[in-house]
Design an enzyme around this catalytic site. Sequence first.
Site, PDB file in Angstrom:
ATOM      1  N   GLU A  98     -46.692  43.360 -18.559  1.00 54.51           N
ATOM      2  CA  GLU A  98     -47.495  42.388 -18.485  1.00 54.51           C
ATOM      3  C   GLU A  98     -47.874  41.806 -17.153  1.00 54.51           C
ATOM      4  O   GLU A  98     -47.964  40.222 -16.521  1.00 54.51           O
ATOM      5  CB  GLU A  98     -47.357  41.255 -19.454  1.00 54.51           C
TER       6      GLU A  98
HETATM    7  C1  LIG Z   1     -40.955  49.424 -21.702  1.00 58.67           C
HETATM    8  C2  LIG Z   1     -42.669  49.300 -21.397  1.00 58.67           C
HETATM    9  C3  LIG Z   1     -43.463  48.723 -22.118  1.00 58.67           C
HETATM   10  C4  LIG Z   1     -44.859  48.657 -21.711  1.00 58.67           C
HETATM   11  N1  LIG Z   1     -45.706  48.811 -22.790  1.00 58.67           N
HETATM   12  C5  LIG Z   1     -46.993  48.704 -22.349  1.00 58.67           C
HETATM   13  C6  LIG Z   1     -47.957  48.538 -23.324  1.00 58.67           C
HETATM   14  O1  LIG Z   1     -47.671  48.326 -24.432  1.00 58.67           O
HETATM   15  N2  LIG Z   1     -49.312  48.630 -23.134  1.00 58.67           N
HETATM   16  C7  LIG Z   1     -49.831  49.016 -21.578  1.00 58.67           C
HETATM   17  O2  LIG Z   1     -50.954  49.223 -21.266  1.00 58.67           O
HETATM   18  N3  LIG Z   1     -48.679  49.043 -20.641  1.00 58.67           N
HETATM   19  C8  LIG Z   1     -47.435  49.003 -20.934  1.00 58.67           C
HETATM   20  N4  LIG Z   1     -46.360  49.109 -20.115  1.00 58.67           N
HETATM   21  C9  LIG Z   1     -46.856  49.383 -18.654  1.00 58.67           C
HETATM   22  C10 LIG Z   1     -46.809  48.253 -17.554  1.00 58.67           C
HETATM   23  O3  LIG Z   1     -47.567  47.315 -17.976  1.00 58.67           O
HETATM   24  C11 LIG Z   1     -46.612  48.759 -16.271  1.00 58.67           C
HETATM   25  O4  LIG Z   1     -45.353  49.335 -16.100  1.00 58.67           O
HETATM   26  C12 LIG Z   1     -46.821  47.623 -15.219  1.00 58.67           C
HETATM   27  O5  LIG Z   1     -48.040  46.905 -15.259  1.00 58.67           O
HETATM   28  C13 LIG Z   1     -46.619  48.195 -13.718  1.00 58.67           C
HETATM   29  O6  LIG Z   1     -47.202  49.442 -13.488  1.00 58.67           O
HETATM   30  P1  LIG Z   1     -46.727  50.913 -12.970  1.00 58.67           P
HETATM   31  O7  LIG Z   1     -45.780  51.026 -13.838  1.00 58.67           O
HETATM   32  O8  LIG Z   1     -47.858  51.726 -12.663  1.00 58.67           O
HETATM   33  O9  LIG Z   1     -46.183  50.242 -11.780  1.00 58.67           O
HETATM   34  P2  LIG Z   1     -47.045  50.339 -10.119  1.00 58.67           P
HETATM   35  O10 LIG Z   1     -48.400  49.579 -10.402  1.00 58.67           O
HETATM   36  O11 LIG Z   1     -46.936  51.544  -9.688  1.00 58.67           O
HETATM   37  O12 LIG Z   1     -46.230  49.389  -9.277  1.00 58.67           O
HETATM   38  C14 LIG Z   1     -44.840  49.632  -8.960  1.00 58.67           C
HETATM   39  C15 LIG Z   1     -44.396  48.752  -7.974  1.00 58.67           C
HETATM   40  O13 LIG Z   1     -45.103  48.429  -6.863  1.00 58.67           O
HETATM   41  C16 LIG Z   1     -45.378  46.988  -6.942  1.00 58.67           C
HETATM   42  N5  LIG Z   1     -46.914  47.120  -6.297  1.00 58.67           N
HETATM   43  C17 LIG Z   1     -47.958  47.363  -7.430  1.00 58.67           C
HETATM   44  N6  LIG Z   1     -49.219  47.150  -6.798  1.00 58.67           N
HETATM   45  C18 LIG Z   1     -48.846  46.270  -5.529  1.00 58.67           C
HETATM   46  C19 LIG Z   1     -49.659  45.930  -4.413  1.00 58.67           C
HETATM   47  N7  LIG Z   1     -50.995  46.012  -4.350  1.00 58.67           N
HETATM   48  N8  LIG Z   1     -48.925  45.176  -3.616  1.00 58.67           N
HETATM   49  C20 LIG Z   1     -47.646  44.969  -3.590  1.00 58.67           C
HETATM   50  N9  LIG Z   1     -46.977  45.639  -4.477  1.00 58.67           N
HETATM   51  C21 LIG Z   1     -47.363  46.250  -5.513  1.00 58.67           C
HETATM   52  C22 LIG Z   1     -45.156  46.472  -8.361  1.00 58.67           C
HETATM   53  O14 LIG Z   1     -44.722  45.005  -8.290  1.00 58.67           O
HETATM   54  C23 LIG Z   1     -43.866  47.408  -8.536  1.00 58.67           C
HETATM   55  O15 LIG Z   1     -42.777  46.871  -8.059  1.00 58.67           O
HETATM   56  C24 LIG Z   1     -45.126  49.086 -20.561  1.00 58.67           C
HETATM   57  C25 LIG Z   1     -44.135  49.544 -19.649  1.00 58.67           C
HETATM   58  C26 LIG Z   1     -42.895  50.013 -19.821  1.00 58.67           C
HETATM   59  C27 LIG Z   1     -41.864  50.089 -18.787  1.00 58.67           C
END
Ligand SMILES: Cc1cc2nc3c(=O)[nH]c(=O)nc-3n(C[C@H](O)[C@H](O)[C@H](O)COP(=O)(O)OP(=O)(O)OC[C@H]3O[C@@H](n4cnc5c(N)ncnc54)[C@H](O)[C@@H]3O)c2cc1C
Length: 563
Positions: free
Chosen positions: A368
């Site tokens: 979220e």
């Molecule tokens: C157990 C679990 C359940 C989930 N359930 C759902 C679900 O039901 N539906 C759904 O759609 N998604 C779901 N998600 C996805 C979740 O919302 C995403 O994992 C989350 O939004 C982060 O995206 P990412 O994993 O691609 O990380 P990234 O966006 O790649 O981020 C990696 C790191 O980089 C940082 N970062 C990213 N962008 C920036 C920026 N511009 N500047 C500085 N730092 C940055 C982040 O804060 C993080 O620390 C789930 C994830 C997990 C692990």
Amino acid sequence: MITKKTLNLSLKSLRDFAKKRLPDQDLIDLDNRDECPVEIVRYMSNPDKLGIQLLFIPEEYGGMGGSTFDVYLICEQMARIDLGVATSLFATFLGSDPITFGATPEQKKKWLGRIAEEGILFAYGATEPDAGSDLGALKTTADRVEKDGKIVGYKISGSKQWISNGGIADVYTILANTPVGPSWFIVDKGVPGFTHDKPEDKHGIRLSNTAALALDNVYVDADRLVGGVEGQGLLQAQMVFGYTRVMVAAFGLGAGWAALDRAIPYSTKRIQAGSPLSEKQGYTHKLIVPHVARLEAARSYIEETAQRIDAGAEGSLNTEGAIAKYMATEAGDAAADASIQALGGYGYTHEYMVEKISRDVRITRIYEGTSEIMEMTISRDRWQLHLKTRGQHYHDQARELEALDLQHPGVGAGIAALAAHALAEVMEKARAARLTRYQHILLRLGELVAYTECAGSLARRAALMVEGKLNEKANDRFDATAAAALGRIFARDAALRVAEEGLRWVCGASGVSDADMAAFEAALGLHAIHRAQAGLIADMDYIADVLYSRVAKREEVPALVGA
Ligand SMILES: Cc1cc2nc3c(=O)[nH]c(=O)nc-3n(C[C@H](O)[C@H](O)[C@H](O)COP(=O)(O)OP(=O)(O)OC[C@H]3O[C@@H](n4cnc5c(N)ncnc54)[C@H](O)[C@@H]3O)c2cc1C
């Protein structure tokens, strides 16, 4: 509308159900086996059984029409039981949110009606392998299928990653790019071309099912486009952030308290160096009390935000939702980690549960919207307010808190005002030296904003308690005297953090010259903020006594004196 009595009954049935069907040993076994208890999730969603989802569905579609405030309390309770099961139930609320807020009346009637009547499970499919925080980068496509010049359906292709309930849902809301932009589609499980992967092997929330989805030319009729208009998807997702982030904030709050509520009784029985750990100040004032203050500051902000959403506040309160989520999930995670420490070696084993809670709550800082994205959201919005008001936004808030301090000295409002004045000065220095060109400074400002606003909120909450005007459904674990002490403890932390971290980052980016340094330090109110720390140990002693039910044994309760 749900009355306090009905809400309390729902909370009690949740607690009773958990005691019977999800005792600790079952939770540990399921966690070890990495298993989602699907039948329990379905039982909890079944309208003839527990029917938790009815609370979230508007009355006109067969639900109970719970308010955001009701939903926060239910989410907190669910998180206290198990964050994996809570996530599974939450996926249905999240998955149906684009429908609740963006669908046509016919779509709402059909799909919300089915959730209410049949207890079907939803999944929310937004994230993709290459589109997480930056959802705009999504690659899943929805190509129009036309007949006689009319759109009759769509063919959806792409992949979704980390989808809660991904392997067990009955219906999915899928975000996909139409020719005019991202849009939500409602997709049934098992339709041709739609598959899910095996469940992920996760660090925590191992009782929730998380799976990747693959869509290969999946056909849906045109009436599965949420709202019937293409290109509204990101807007519809945005519309619910205030609400959904309050829910995840409540998860952080509930899990953090669940861990502390294991550490607190443990420390009364664990004897070291001749007396219980609970009697050792170096233990309680590091591992328990500061976490209680942070969690309660987050609670206060959650409650204020929930009440504003329920009162129909203008806008969707995305920033307030972000502050609530950021503070509560960071506080919950820190509290769970401190609880492992509080149990020593026992805390490091499965049997004592706190390590499971710590692994579980970790996700709330990621899904979220990650904590870093929350910092960015908060900072960008409040930066605009700073510019729009020519630097007066937080000075104005400080003046309101000073007025409250005159009415209710001792609730921490005066110290929270020091934090707000200091924040206004840090932001102004950042503006003059153009420091927000450094992303790190922008994000650190987000953190300082969250602390400042939560300090103000907790002081207002304590004042409402003194006046007997707190929302009747609000959590009443602490009385007005304890709430005031918590207000003072947290405000001191916030003021010191804003002034010292603000100074650090402004100096770190060479935003202040040697000649200006003394004037900047004076403008931050450093001296007053240091003086305001007076009384901190006495307040922490008092909160420790409240937590360990030792208040009656003390000869006197500290007077409600402000700093
Ligand atoms: C157990 C679990 C359940 C989930 N359930 C759902 C679900 O039901 N539906 C759904 O759609 N998604 C779901 N998600 C996805 C979740 O919302 C995403 O994992 C989350 O939004 C982060 O995206 P990412 O994993 O691609 O990380 P990234 O966006 O790649 O981020 C990696 C790191 O980089 C940082 N970062 C990213 N962008 C920036 C920026 N511009 N500047 C500085 N730092 C940055 C982040 O804060 C993080 O620390 C789930 C994830 C997990 C692990």
